[in-house]
Enzyme design. Structure first.
Site, mmCIF file in Angstrom:
data_model
loop_
_atom_site.group_PDB
_atom_site.id
_atom_site.type_symbol
_atom_site.label_atom_id
_atom_site.label_comp_id
_atom_site.label_asym_id
_atom_site.label_seq_id
_atom_site.Cartn_x
_atom_site.Cartn_y
_atom_site.Cartn_z
ATOM 1 N N PRO A 9 -29.861 135.085 -13.617
ATOM 2 C CA PRO A 9 -30.574 135.667 -12.535
ATOM 3 C C PRO A 9 -29.850 135.952 -11.338
ATOM 4 C CG PRO A 9 -31.212 133.202 -12.912
ATOM 5 C CD PRO A 9 -30.338 133.879 -14.021
ATOM 6 N N ASN A 10 -30.299 136.897 -10.508
ATOM 7 C CA ASN A 10 -29.805 137.456 -9.312
ATOM 8 C C ASN A 10 -28.487 138.004 -9.377
ATOM 9 O OD1 ASN A 10 -32.267 136.467 -7.990
ATOM 10 N ND2 ASN A 10 -31.647 134.524 -8.358
ATOM 11 N N ARG A 17 -25.313 140.380 -2.381
ATOM 12 C CA ARG A 17 -26.166 139.120 -2.294
ATOM 13 C C ARG A 17 -24.998 138.190 -1.762
ATOM 14 N NH1 ARG A 17 -26.357 134.875 -7.575
ATOM 15 N NH2 ARG A 17 -27.569 133.376 -6.668
ATOM 16 N N TYR A 22 -20.371 134.672 -2.853
ATOM 17 C CA TYR A 22 -20.110 135.257 -4.336
ATOM 18 C C TYR A 22 -19.204 136.769 -4.244
ATOM 19 C CZ TYR A 22 -24.038 132.304 -5.241
ATOM 20 O OH TYR A 22 -24.738 131.148 -5.696
ATOM 21 N N ASN A 73 -22.857 133.178 -17.435
ATOM 22 C CA ASN A 73 -23.174 132.621 -16.100
ATOM 23 C C ASN A 73 -24.755 132.419 -15.868
ATOM 24 O OD1 ASN A 73 -23.710 131.910 -13.406
ATOM 25 N ND2 ASN A 73 -22.189 133.465 -12.762
ATOM 26 N N ALA A 76 -29.036 130.123 -11.333
ATOM 27 C CA ALA A 76 -29.622 128.713 -11.019
ATOM 28 C C ALA A 76 -30.204 128.317 -12.342
ATOM 29 C CB ALA A 76 -30.756 129.047 -10.009
ATOM 30 N N HIS A 79 -28.987 124.658 -13.703
ATOM 31 C CA HIS A 79 -29.044 123.503 -12.992
ATOM 32 C C HIS A 79 -30.532 122.742 -13.596
ATOM 33 C CE1 HIS A 79 -25.981 124.992 -10.511
ATOM 34 N NE2 HIS A 79 -26.644 125.769 -9.964
ATOM 35 N N ASP A 86 -30.642 124.050 -24.926
ATOM 36 C CA ASP A 86 -31.235 123.893 -26.338
ATOM 37 C C ASP A 86 -30.863 125.082 -27.035
ATOM 38 O OD1 ASP A 86 -32.483 121.548 -25.885
ATOM 39 O OD2 ASP A 86 -34.273 122.099 -25.917
ATOM 40 N N GLU A 97 -19.460 128.288 -20.268
ATOM 41 C CA GLU A 97 -20.102 128.631 -19.011
ATOM 42 C C GLU A 97 -19.135 128.912 -17.867
ATOM 43 O OE1 GLU A 97 -23.600 125.917 -16.650
ATOM 44 O OE2 GLU A 97 -21.302 125.297 -16.458
ATOM 45 N N HIS A 99 -19.044 129.993 -13.535
ATOM 46 C CA HIS A 99 -19.664 130.195 -12.226
ATOM 47 C C HIS A 99 -18.592 130.755 -11.303
ATOM 48 C CE1 HIS A 99 -23.103 127.903 -13.315
ATOM 49 N NE2 HIS A 99 -22.419 127.096 -13.573
ATOM 50 N N LEU A 100 -19.162 131.841 -10.584
ATOM 51 C CA LEU A 100 -18.124 132.610 -9.458
ATOM 52 C C LEU A 100 -17.833 131.364 -8.424
ATOM 53 C CD1 LEU A 100 -20.591 135.295 -9.099
ATOM 54 C CD2 LEU A 100 -18.155 135.563 -9.797
ATOM 55 N N SER A 101 -18.858 130.783 -8.026
ATOM 56 C CA SER A 101 -18.627 129.711 -6.912
ATOM 57 C C SER A 101 -18.294 128.220 -7.515
ATOM 58 C CB SER A 101 -19.911 129.372 -6.015
ATOM 59 O OG SER A 101 -20.864 128.850 -6.824
ATOM 60 N N ARG A 106 -20.759 122.357 -3.946
ATOM 61 C CA ARG A 106 -22.047 122.846 -3.290
ATOM 62 C C ARG A 106 -23.053 121.623 -2.889
ATOM 63 N NH1 ARG A 106 -23.263 128.824 -5.258
ATOM 64 N NH2 ARG A 106 -24.747 128.442 -3.267
ATOM 65 N N ARG A 110 -26.853 121.833 -6.998
ATOM 66 C CA ARG A 110 -25.827 122.547 -7.755
ATOM 67 C C ARG A 110 -24.788 121.931 -8.724
ATOM 68 N NH1 ARG A 110 -27.532 127.817 -6.150
ATOM 69 N NH2 ARG A 110 -28.529 127.728 -4.054
HETATM 70 C C1 DQA Z 1 -23.818 130.735 -9.707
HETATM 71 C C2 DQA Z 1 -23.986 129.233 -8.968
HETATM 72 C C3 DQA Z 1 -25.606 129.090 -9.246
HETATM 73 O O1 DQA Z 1 -25.818 127.681 -8.395
HETATM 74 C C4 DQA Z 1 -26.446 130.126 -8.325
HETATM 75 O O2 DQA Z 1 -27.865 129.828 -8.600
HETATM 76 C C5 DQA Z 1 -25.928 131.285 -8.634
HETATM 77 C C6 DQA Z 1 -24.500 131.833 -9.043
HETATM 78 C C7 DQA Z 1 -22.213 131.019 -9.474
HETATM 79 O O3 DQA Z 1 -21.797 131.909 -10.250
HETATM 80 O O4 DQA Z 1 -21.648 130.712 -8.676
HETATM 81 O O5 DQA Z 1 -26.723 132.158 -9.111
HETATM 82 O O6 DQA Z 1 -24.079 130.456 -11.066
#
Ligand code: DQA
Length: 142
Positions: A9-10, A17, A22, A73, A76, A79, A86, A97, A99-101, A106, A110
């Protein structure tokens, strides 16, 4: 080797964003980087993005039929989505998995990933390179 790349998502809004968190690269540019690196490594990739938990779960289920692994990725959902965790545990193919950040650095909410525990490993904090490092982990295991 065939991998599915799932952006959660997002991440469709990458580039606009929270660029200080990011980066300024768009999702399309990120997918081009992933595809180019994968080609170098001899890996075939398909990239998808969804804002919906159910669609991500469906994609994981389908990947077990036609992919050798998944890079995800979960945004959110990382978390709190036991449903995605599952789904990962329900398929036999490895999932990494990303994550960019650096989520460990954080807000407290997170710092926990319920998805990570279901994965082969996690890469976080390297921006778009997190995906490329995950790709390399699959190339090494091949
Ligand atoms: C994220 C980290 C998540 O906490 C956040 O909700 C994102 C991006 C990352 O790639 O750093 O949407 O997954």
């Amino acid at each position: 080797m065939r991998l599915l790349i799932i952006h959660g998502p997002n991440l469709n809004l990458l580039g606009e964003r929270e660029p200080s968190m990011y980066g300024t690269q768009t999702l399309e540019q990120l997918n081009t980087c992933i595809t180019d690196e994968a080609r170098e490594l001899g890996i075939a990739v398909r990239c998808m993005q969804s804002n919906s938990e159910g669609a991500i779960i469906d994609a994981l289920h389908e990947a077990r039929l036609n992919c050798d692994g998944v890079i995800i990725n979960p945004g959110a959902y990382s978390h709190y989505s036991l449903a995605i965790a599952d789904a990962i545990r329900s398929i036999a193919i490895p999932v990494v998995e990303v994550h960019l950040s650096n989520t460990a650095a954080r807000e407290e909410a997170r710092r926990i990933s319920v998805v990570a525990a279901a994965c082969r490993g996690s890469v976080a904090g390297f921006g778009c390179d997190s995906y490329l490092l995950a790709l390399r982990s699959f190339a090494k295991k091949a």
